[in-house]
Design an enzyme around this catalytic site. Sequence first.
Site, PDB file in Angstrom:
ATOM      1  CG  ASN A  11      -1.680   1.236   1.381  1.00 20.48           C
ATOM      2  OD1 ASN A  11      -1.926   2.230   0.215  1.00 20.48           O
ATOM      3  ND2 ASN A  11      -2.327   1.134   2.520  1.00 20.48           N
ATOM      4  CD1 TRP A  12       4.184   1.373  -2.350  1.00 18.71           C
ATOM      5  CD2 TRP A  12       3.443   1.218  -4.660  1.00 18.71           C
ATOM      6  NE1 TRP A  12       4.961   0.171  -2.738  1.00 18.71           N
ATOM      7  CE2 TRP A  12       3.937   0.616  -4.439  1.00 18.71           C
ATOM      8  CE3 TRP A  12       2.618   1.838  -5.249  1.00 18.71           C
ATOM      9  CZ2 TRP A  12       4.826  -0.492  -4.964  1.00 18.71           C
ATOM     10  CZ3 TRP A  12       3.287   1.012  -6.949  1.00 18.71           C
ATOM     11  CH2 TRP A  12       4.298  -0.596  -6.507  1.00 18.71           C
ATOM     12  CE  LYS A  13       0.029   3.097   4.381  1.00 18.00           C
ATOM     13  NZ  LYS A  13      -0.106   3.322   6.430  1.00 18.00           N
ATOM     14  CG  HIS A  95      -6.292   2.127   4.929  1.00 14.02           C
ATOM     15  ND1 HIS A  95      -5.604   3.345   6.074  1.00 14.02           N
ATOM     16  CD2 HIS A  95      -4.474   1.037   5.101  1.00 14.02           C
ATOM     17  CE1 HIS A  95      -4.666   3.050   6.477  1.00 14.02           C
ATOM     18  NE2 HIS A  95      -3.595   1.770   5.877  1.00 14.02           N
ATOM     19  CD  GLU A  97      -2.797   5.672   6.468  1.00 14.36           C
ATOM     20  OE1 GLU A  97      -3.115   5.852   5.363  1.00 14.36           O
ATOM     21  OE2 GLU A  97      -1.650   4.822   7.003  1.00 14.36           O
ATOM     22  CD  GLU A 161      -3.619  -1.857   7.565  1.00 17.67           C
ATOM     23  OE1 GLU A 161      -2.419  -2.601   6.989  1.00 17.67           O
ATOM     24  OE2 GLU A 161      -4.669  -1.186   7.093  1.00 17.67           O
ATOM     25  N   GLY A 167       2.520   3.395  10.609  1.00 15.24           N
ATOM     26  CA  GLY A 167       3.665   4.256  10.309  1.00 15.24           C
ATOM     27  C   GLY A 167       4.092   4.551  11.655  1.00 15.24           C
ATOM     28  CB  SER A 203       5.535  -1.217  12.001  1.00 20.03           C
ATOM     29  OG  SER A 203       5.070   0.391  12.281  1.00 20.03           O
ATOM     30  N   GLY A 225       4.534   1.470   4.721  1.00 20.34           N
ATOM     31  CA  GLY A 225       6.412   2.672   4.102  1.00 20.34           C
ATOM     32  C   GLY A 225       7.353   1.096   3.997  1.00 20.34           C
TER      33      GLY A 225
HETATM   34  P1  13P Z   1       3.130   0.959   7.816  1.00 23.79           P
HETATM   35  O1  13P Z   1       3.631   0.218   7.112  1.00 23.79           O
HETATM   36  O2  13P Z   1       4.257   1.828   6.919  1.00 23.79           O
HETATM   37  O3  13P Z   1       2.820   1.013   9.133  1.00 23.79           O
HETATM   38  O4  13P Z   1       1.636   1.063   7.351  1.00 23.79           O
HETATM   39  C1  13P Z   1       0.722  -0.339   7.167  1.00 23.79           C
HETATM   40  C2  13P Z   1      -0.667   0.194   6.845  1.00 23.79           C
HETATM   41  O5  13P Z   1      -1.993   1.340   6.904  1.00 23.79           O
HETATM   42  C3  13P Z   1      -0.567  -0.152   5.443  1.00 23.79           C
HETATM   43  O6  13P Z   1      -2.031  -0.312   4.239  1.00 23.79           O
END
Ligand code: 13P
Length: 246
Positions: A11-13, A95, A97, A161, A167, A203, A225
């Site tokens: 997931n590159w957001k 998600h 976010e 998650e 993150g 993470s 990440g």
């Molecule tokens: P990180 O791996 O950066 O913690 O992000 C997890 C995430 O939100 C994947 O969708």
Amino acid sequence: MSERTFLLAANWKMNPTPAAALVNAHGDQSKNPYHPHADIDVVVFPTFLDVQRCMDAGLIVGAQYGHPEVSGAHTGDVSMAMLKTIGCRYVLCGHSERRNDHKETDNDVAAQAIAALEQKIHPIICIGETLEEREKGHAEAVVKKQLKGLPLESDVTIAYEPVWAIGTGKTATPTQAQEMHAFIRSQLPKDRRDSTRILYGGSMKVENAEAMLKQPDIDGGLIGGASLKPEEFGKMIEIAEKMIIN
Ligand code: 13P
């Protein structure tokens, strides 16, 4: 290990697509660690702008969001139907976010997952508690509520998650994650319990990937990440592949 195939999702957001992902994966695959694999499923989630470019590079691609309505007055949105038209195979729903930034509710997330299934796009539905909810002992109740109303009788993937692990560098321990994954599995309809994949996200990195993937109810990862670093993502795929062979 279970009969469920591992799924590693990048997931590159809202980040630029790693250049290595755009090297034609039909050619020298060693140059593109995101290329499709034989024994595990590898899917990338770029921004909408790069969905087509990643498909052209030979990758299996998902979108980070899709609107349930087919078309209409929804400025800035892209519909599941449109994603289907261009060949998107997966979509993230709910998600944390998006739940936070766009105030998506459990009902919105369910509507997205249902619309994705109608378009024959595979939804990866994200759930997970905040730190405050965990500290108050409410983690399972929160997750149970998030699962309510989802089309769990269909072929979907769940991503657990924990919000406090996203993150932050703070990963759930493999035991904490396994406990929650087992709980989530117990909430699925009986005839979907064995076949539904439950991914861990938060993470996840090279250092903890093996310990996580070893857990009986963890079927892969939704990786933020670390997935932006091609070498690191490639190593996580190698770890998963080795676990299948051994
Ligand atoms: P990180 O791996 O950066 O913690 O992000 C997890 C995430 O939100 C994947 O969708």
